[in-house]
Design a protein around this motif. Structure first.
Motif, PDB file in Angstrom:
ATOM      1  N   TYR A  89       0.840  -1.203   0.000  1.00 29.57           N
ATOM      2  CA  TYR A  89       0.000   0.000   0.000  1.00 29.57           C
ATOM      3  C   TYR A  89       0.877   1.256   0.000  1.00 29.57           C
ATOM      4  O   TYR A  89       1.957   1.274   0.576  1.00 29.57           O
ATOM      5  CB  TYR A  89      -0.859   0.050   1.275  1.00 29.57           C
ATOM      6  CG  TYR A  89      -1.580  -1.227   1.607  1.00 29.57           C
ATOM      7  CD1 TYR A  89      -0.910  -2.294   2.212  1.00 29.57           C
ATOM      8  CD2 TYR A  89      -2.933  -1.369   1.334  1.00 29.57           C
ATOM      9  CE1 TYR A  89      -1.565  -3.468   2.514  1.00 29.57           C
ATOM     10  CE2 TYR A  89      -3.601  -2.540   1.650  1.00 29.57           C
ATOM     11  CZ  TYR A  89      -2.909  -3.588   2.238  1.00 29.57           C
ATOM     12  OH  TYR A  89      -3.571  -4.750   2.537  1.00 29.57           O
ATOM     13  N   TYR A 128       0.389   5.235   1.260  1.00 30.24           N
ATOM     14  CA  TYR A 128      -0.429   6.194   1.974  1.00 30.24           C
ATOM     15  C   TYR A 128       0.253   7.569   1.911  1.00 30.24           C
ATOM     16  O   TYR A 128       1.476   7.669   1.898  1.00 30.24           O
ATOM     17  CB  TYR A 128      -0.559   5.838   3.457  1.00 30.24           C
ATOM     18  CG  TYR A 128      -1.459   4.679   3.783  1.00 30.24           C
ATOM     19  CD1 TYR A 128      -0.956   3.381   3.840  1.00 30.24           C
ATOM     20  CD2 TYR A 128      -2.804   4.880   4.071  1.00 30.24           C
ATOM     21  CE1 TYR A 128      -1.775   2.317   4.175  1.00 30.24           C
ATOM     22  CE2 TYR A 128      -3.631   3.822   4.410  1.00 30.24           C
ATOM     23  CZ  TYR A 128      -3.110   2.549   4.464  1.00 30.24           C
ATOM     24  OH  TYR A 128      -3.924   1.491   4.797  1.00 30.24           O
ATOM     25  N   LEU A 179      -5.270   6.686   1.952  1.00 31.23           N
ATOM     26  CA  LEU A 179      -4.855   5.555   1.132  1.00 31.23           C
ATOM     27  C   LEU A 179      -4.787   5.985  -0.325  1.00 31.23           C
ATOM     28  O   LEU A 179      -5.751   6.541  -0.865  1.00 31.23           O
ATOM     29  CB  LEU A 179      -5.838   4.403   1.291  1.00 31.23           C
ATOM     30  CG  LEU A 179      -5.556   3.149   0.474  1.00 31.23           C
ATOM     31  CD1 LEU A 179      -4.252   2.502   0.910  1.00 31.23           C
ATOM     32  CD2 LEU A 179      -6.715   2.174   0.594  1.00 31.23           C
ATOM     33  N   ASN A 212      -2.753  -6.002  -4.470  1.00 30.02           N
ATOM     34  CA  ASN A 212      -2.975  -7.341  -3.945  1.00 30.02           C
ATOM     35  C   ASN A 212      -2.473  -8.330  -4.957  1.00 30.02           C
ATOM     36  O   ASN A 212      -2.896  -8.282  -6.113  1.00 30.02           O
ATOM     37  CB  ASN A 212      -4.474  -7.584  -3.728  1.00 30.02           C
ATOM     38  CG  ASN A 212      -4.884  -7.391  -2.298  1.00 30.02           C
ATOM     39  OD1 ASN A 212      -4.058  -7.172  -1.433  1.00 30.02           O
ATOM     40  ND2 ASN A 212      -6.170  -7.487  -2.051  1.00 30.02           N
ATOM     41  N   LEU A 225       3.930   6.993   3.204  1.00 29.14           N
ATOM     42  CA  LEU A 225       4.150   5.748   3.915  1.00 29.14           C
ATOM     43  C   LEU A 225       3.792   4.558   3.042  1.00 29.14           C
ATOM     44  O   LEU A 225       2.773   4.568   2.349  1.00 29.14           O
ATOM     45  CB  LEU A 225       3.297   5.705   5.183  1.00 29.14           C
ATOM     46  CG  LEU A 225       3.645   6.706   6.282  1.00 29.14           C
ATOM     47  CD1 LEU A 225       2.577   6.695   7.363  1.00 29.14           C
ATOM     48  CD2 LEU A 225       4.990   6.399   6.881  1.00 29.14           C
ATOM     49  N   SER A 268       0.835  -6.235   3.978  1.00 31.83           N
ATOM     50  CA  SER A 268       0.037  -7.152   4.788  1.00 31.83           C
ATOM     51  C   SER A 268      -0.065  -8.478   4.057  1.00 31.83           C
ATOM     52  O   SER A 268       0.268  -8.577   2.866  1.00 31.83           O
ATOM     53  CB  SER A 268      -1.359  -6.583   5.041  1.00 31.83           C
ATOM     54  OG  SER A 268      -2.117  -6.544   3.839  1.00 31.83           O
TER      55      SER A 268
END
Lengths: 116, 115
Positions: free
Chosen positions: A33, A35, A45, A50, A90, A94
Motif C-alpha cells: 500500500y 499512503y 490511502l 494485492n 508511507l 500485509s
C-alpha cells in the motif's frame, strides 16, 4: 533487513522533476500500500496492490504513478508535482489470503517529500 | 462509508500514571477489526493492539488495553504505567473483515509523557 523499508527517507524536488520512491517488504506479504500523511489529516490511502495487481486507486492524480514489479517491491513514480503534494509518504504491507481476509498492516518509516 | 473519530488532538500524562485515548467509529458492518497504531517521532508506524469485533473480550498487550464497546462504537486505548517511550502519535484505525484490506484511520492523538 527486516520489516518494511523505504528509500529515500527525505526528498526535495522541484515541480518539474521526476523522482521515484521505493518500498521493499521482507515479511513475505502479498499486499502492499501507499499512503499519504499530511499534518492534521487522517492517513490517505493512495494505492493498493494485492497479489501484484492494483486493486484500488483512490482518485489519485496521474502525477503519481505506482509500480509493483513483484510482491516484495513497490514504487511510487513522481512527475510534475505541486507544493501541496509535500507530505510523508508511507508504504505498508500485509498478508491477504485469496478470500480478501487479511490481517495487520506493517508500515515503513516513510519518505518525507518536499516539493518546491 | 466508515469514519473514525479521535476527539483528543493532544493528551499528556505523568510518567507511571494511566491515560486513556478515545476513539469512536461509524459503520454499518457487523464484523470488522479495530487497531491502535503508534507513530513515534522517528515516524515508523507500529501496531500497538488489535481487536476483532466478534470477540467480546477486550484485547490486552502488556501495559496496553482497550475498552471495546460495540454498541456504542467506541474503542478506547488505556496505557498503564506510562513510560517516556510511550510519547508518540496514536492512531485509531478500522478495517472491514471482508474484501480487500482498506483501512480507515483517525486523525491521531499526540501523547506527551511528563517525567
Amino acid at each position: 533487513e527486516t520489516g518494511v523499508t523505504q528509500t529515500p527517507r527525505h526528498l526535495v524536488m522541484g515541480m518539474t522533476n521526476k523522482k521515484s520512491l521505493k518500498c521493499e517488504q521482507h515479511l513475505g506479504h502479498n499486499a502492499m500500500y501507499w499512503y499519504k500523511q499530511s499534518a492534521k489529516k487522517p492517513l490517505e490511502l493512495m494505492f493498493v496492490y494485492n497479489f501484484k495487481e492494483q486493486t484500488e486507486n483512490n482518485s489519485v492524480p496521474s502525477r503519481f504513478s505506482p509500480e509493483c514489479p513483484n510482491s516484495s517491491h513497490l514504487f511510487l513514480h513522481l512527475h510534475t508535482l505541486q507544493p501541496e503534494d509535500s507530505a510523508l509518504y508511507l508504504c505498508a504491507s500485509s498478508q491477504e489470503d485469496s478470500g480478501g481476509v487479511g490481517d495487520t498492516q506493517y508500515f515503513g518509516p516513510g519518505t518525507r517529500l518536499t516539493v518546491l | 462509508a466508515q469514519t473514525v473519530t479521535q476527539s483528543q488532538p493532544e493528551m499528556s500524562v505523568q510518567e507511571a500514571e494511566t491515560v486513556t485515548l478515545s476513539c469512536t467509529y461509524d459503520t454499518s458492518e457487523s464484523d470488522y477489526y479495530l487497531f491502535w497504531y503508534k507513530q513515534p517521532p522517528s515516524r515508523q508506524m507500529i501496531l500497538v493492539i488489535r481487536q476483532e469485533a466478534y470477540k467480546q473480550q477486550n484485547a490486552t498487550e502488556n501495559r496496553f488495553s482497550v475498552n471495546f464497546q460495540k454498541a456504542a462504537k467506541s474503542f478506547s486505548l488505556k496505557i498503564s504505567d506510562s513510560q517516556l517511550g510511550d510519547a508518540a502519535m496514536y492512531f485509531c484505525a478500522y478495517r472491514t473483515s471482508g474484501g480487500y484490506q482498506k483501512v480507515t484511520f483517525g486523525t491521531g492523538t499526540k501523547l506527551q509523557v511528563i517525567p
